[in-house]
Scaffold this motif. Structure first.
Motif, PDB file in Angstrom:
ATOM      1  N   ARG A 144       1.211   9.596  -5.778  1.00 58.17           N
ATOM      2  CA  ARG A 144       0.934  11.036  -5.278  1.00 58.17           C
ATOM      3  C   ARG A 144       2.049  11.431  -6.639  1.00 58.17           C
ATOM      4  O   ARG A 144       1.575  12.480  -7.495  1.00 58.17           O
ATOM      5  CB  ARG A 144       1.739  10.678  -3.804  1.00 58.17           C
ATOM      6  CG  ARG A 144       1.291  11.270  -2.173  1.00 58.17           C
ATOM      7  CD  ARG A 144       2.149  12.325  -1.814  1.00 58.17           C
ATOM      8  NE  ARG A 144       3.395  10.897  -1.507  1.00 58.17           N
ATOM      9  CZ  ARG A 144       3.695   9.989  -0.458  1.00 58.17           C
ATOM     10  NH1 ARG A 144       1.959   9.433  -0.232  1.00 58.17           N
ATOM     11  NH2 ARG A 144       4.396   9.350  -0.392  1.00 58.17           N
ATOM     12  N   LYS A 145       2.937  10.909  -6.850  1.00 56.44           N
ATOM     13  CA  LYS A 145       3.560  11.049  -8.447  1.00 56.44           C
ATOM     14  C   LYS A 145       3.034  11.464  -9.121  1.00 56.44           C
ATOM     15  O   LYS A 145       3.173  11.889 -10.048  1.00 56.44           O
ATOM     16  CB  LYS A 145       4.537  10.321  -7.933  1.00 56.44           C
ATOM     17  CG  LYS A 145       5.875  10.480  -9.482  1.00 56.44           C
ATOM     18  CD  LYS A 145       6.924   9.056  -8.989  1.00 56.44           C
ATOM     19  CE  LYS A 145       7.911   9.679 -10.735  1.00 56.44           C
ATOM     20  NZ  LYS A 145       8.617   8.585 -10.702  1.00 56.44           N
ATOM     21  N   GLU A 176      -5.465  11.402  -6.523  1.00 58.17           N
ATOM     22  CA  GLU A 176      -6.218  10.882  -5.732  1.00 58.17           C
ATOM     23  C   GLU A 176      -7.503  10.356  -4.782  1.00 58.17           C
ATOM     24  O   GLU A 176      -8.665  10.133  -6.110  1.00 58.17           O
ATOM     25  CB  GLU A 176      -6.353  12.087  -5.134  1.00 58.17           C
ATOM     26  CG  GLU A 176      -7.215  12.957  -3.672  1.00 58.17           C
ATOM     27  CD  GLU A 176      -7.430  14.293  -3.406  1.00 58.17           C
ATOM     28  OE1 GLU A 176      -7.783  14.266  -1.994  1.00 58.17           O
ATOM     29  OE2 GLU A 176      -6.903  15.469  -3.434  1.00 58.17           O
ATOM     30  N   ALA A 232       0.809   4.551  -2.578  1.00 62.13           N
ATOM     31  CA  ALA A 232       0.370   5.105  -1.809  1.00 62.13           C
ATOM     32  C   ALA A 232       1.024   6.417  -3.168  1.00 62.13           C
ATOM     33  O   ALA A 232       1.340   7.479  -2.894  1.00 62.13           O
ATOM     34  CB  ALA A 232       0.337   5.577  -0.266  1.00 62.13           C
ATOM     35  N   ARG A 233       2.363   5.969  -3.025  1.00 65.18           N
ATOM     36  CA  ARG A 233       3.835   6.924  -3.373  1.00 65.18           C
ATOM     37  C   ARG A 233       3.400   7.604  -4.796  1.00 65.18           C
ATOM     38  O   ARG A 233       3.642   8.541  -5.409  1.00 65.18           O
ATOM     39  CB  ARG A 233       4.693   6.499  -3.283  1.00 65.18           C
ATOM     40  CG  ARG A 233       5.853   7.088  -3.625  1.00 65.18           C
ATOM     41  CD  ARG A 233       7.800   6.168  -3.075  1.00 65.18           C
ATOM     42  NE  ARG A 233       7.829   5.412  -4.046  1.00 65.18           N
ATOM     43  CZ  ARG A 233       8.189   5.248  -5.643  1.00 65.18           C
ATOM     44  NH1 ARG A 233       7.752   6.085  -5.823  1.00 65.18           N
ATOM     45  NH2 ARG A 233       8.141   3.857  -5.827  1.00 65.18           N
ATOM     46  N   LEU A 234       2.791   6.268  -5.536  1.00 66.48           N
ATOM     47  CA  LEU A 234       3.017   6.464  -6.772  1.00 66.48           C
ATOM     48  C   LEU A 234       1.733   7.088  -6.982  1.00 66.48           C
ATOM     49  O   LEU A 234       1.783   7.984  -8.150  1.00 66.48           O
ATOM     50  CB  LEU A 234       2.771   4.957  -7.213  1.00 66.48           C
ATOM     51  CG  LEU A 234       4.087   4.146  -7.501  1.00 66.48           C
ATOM     52  CD1 LEU A 234       3.593   2.488  -8.700  1.00 66.48           C
ATOM     53  CD2 LEU A 234       4.770   4.644  -8.548  1.00 66.48           C
ATOM     54  N   HIS A 270       1.081  -1.808   0.017  1.00 66.22           N
ATOM     55  CA  HIS A 270       0.387  -0.033   0.744  1.00 66.22           C
ATOM     56  C   HIS A 270       0.923   1.074   0.440  1.00 66.22           C
ATOM     57  O   HIS A 270       0.204   2.367  -0.427  1.00 66.22           O
ATOM     58  CB  HIS A 270      -1.103   0.159   1.094  1.00 66.22           C
ATOM     59  CG  HIS A 270      -0.271   0.213   2.912  1.00 66.22           C
ATOM     60  ND1 HIS A 270       0.446  -0.849   3.124  1.00 66.22           N
ATOM     61  CD2 HIS A 270      -0.103   1.497   3.433  1.00 66.22           C
ATOM     62  CE1 HIS A 270       0.687  -0.759   4.102  1.00 66.22           C
ATOM     63  NE2 HIS A 270       0.502   0.524   3.942  1.00 66.22           N
ATOM     64  N   LYS A 271       2.108   1.078   0.681  1.00 68.10           N
ATOM     65  CA  LYS A 271       2.895   2.467   0.260  1.00 68.10           C
ATOM     66  C   LYS A 271       3.479   2.673  -0.557  1.00 68.10           C
ATOM     67  O   LYS A 271       2.970   4.469  -1.733  1.00 68.10           O
ATOM     68  CB  LYS A 271       4.325   2.440   1.621  1.00 68.10           C
ATOM     69  CG  LYS A 271       3.491   2.064   3.602  1.00 68.10           C
ATOM     70  CD  LYS A 271       5.286   1.981   3.558  1.00 68.10           C
ATOM     71  CE  LYS A 271       5.023   1.054   5.429  1.00 68.10           C
ATOM     72  NZ  LYS A 271       5.612   1.115   6.117  1.00 68.10           N
ATOM     73  N   GLN A 272       4.010   1.817  -1.878  1.00 67.08           N
ATOM     74  CA  GLN A 272       4.247   1.650  -3.143  1.00 67.08           C
ATOM     75  C   GLN A 272       3.187   2.509  -3.872  1.00 67.08           C
ATOM     76  O   GLN A 272       3.193   3.430  -4.515  1.00 67.08           O
ATOM     77  CB  GLN A 272       5.096   1.005  -3.887  1.00 67.08           C
ATOM     78  CG  GLN A 272       5.554   0.896  -4.795  1.00 67.08           C
ATOM     79  CD  GLN A 272       5.695  -0.613  -5.527  1.00 67.08           C
ATOM     80  OE1 GLN A 272       5.892  -1.585  -4.650  1.00 67.08           O
ATOM     81  NE2 GLN A 272       6.665  -0.642  -6.515  1.00 67.08           N
TER      82      GLN A 272
END
Length: 99
Positions: A18-19, A23, A14-16, A10-12
Motif C-alpha cells: 500500500r505504501k 496492487e 500488505a502495508r508495504l 502477510h500484514k507487513q
C-alpha cells in the motif's frame, strides 16, 4: 522477502505494498455489476422469434491472460442452436489474419 532472509508476515507485506502503491492483479468482486452512469440499450431482438439457424449470429471477443501477455479469442455464435460457427485465437487485436 523471505528469500532474501527477511522475516515478514502477510500484514507487513500488505502495508508495504500500500505504501509503495503496488496492487496485486486478480479479478475484483462484482465485475458484472453495472455502474450508475452506464447507458442501457434495449435489445433489438426482444420481440423476434428466432426460428432458423441463419437468422441471428453474434460475435464474442474475450482475452486470456498468460504469464507475460494476453491472447484474444474471437467466436461467432448462432443464436438458434447456440453453436460456435467459427473461432480464432490471436496474440493481437488487429484486423490482420495470422497464419
Amino acid at each position: 522477502m523471505k528469500t532474501q532472509g527477511e522475516s515478514v508476515n502477510h500484514k507487513q507485506v500488505a502495508r508495504l505494498m500500500r505504501k509503495l502503491g503496488l496492487e496485486a492483479i486478480y479479478p475484483k468482486p462484482n465485475l458484472s455489476v453495472p455502474g450508475d452512469n452506464d447507458r442501457r440499450y434495449p435489445s433489438l431482438l426482444r420481440d423476434m422469434a428466432i426460428t432458423a439457424a441463419k437468422e441471428v449470429w453474434s460475435i464474442d471477443i474475450t482475452y486470456i491472460r498468460l504469464s507475460q501477455e494476453f491472447i484474444y479469442l474471437v467466436a461467432v455464435i448462432a443464436w438458434f442452436s447456440r453453436y460456435v460457427l467459427s473461432w480464432q485465437v490471436s496474440n493481437s487485436m488487429d484486423g490482420g489474419v495470422e497464419a
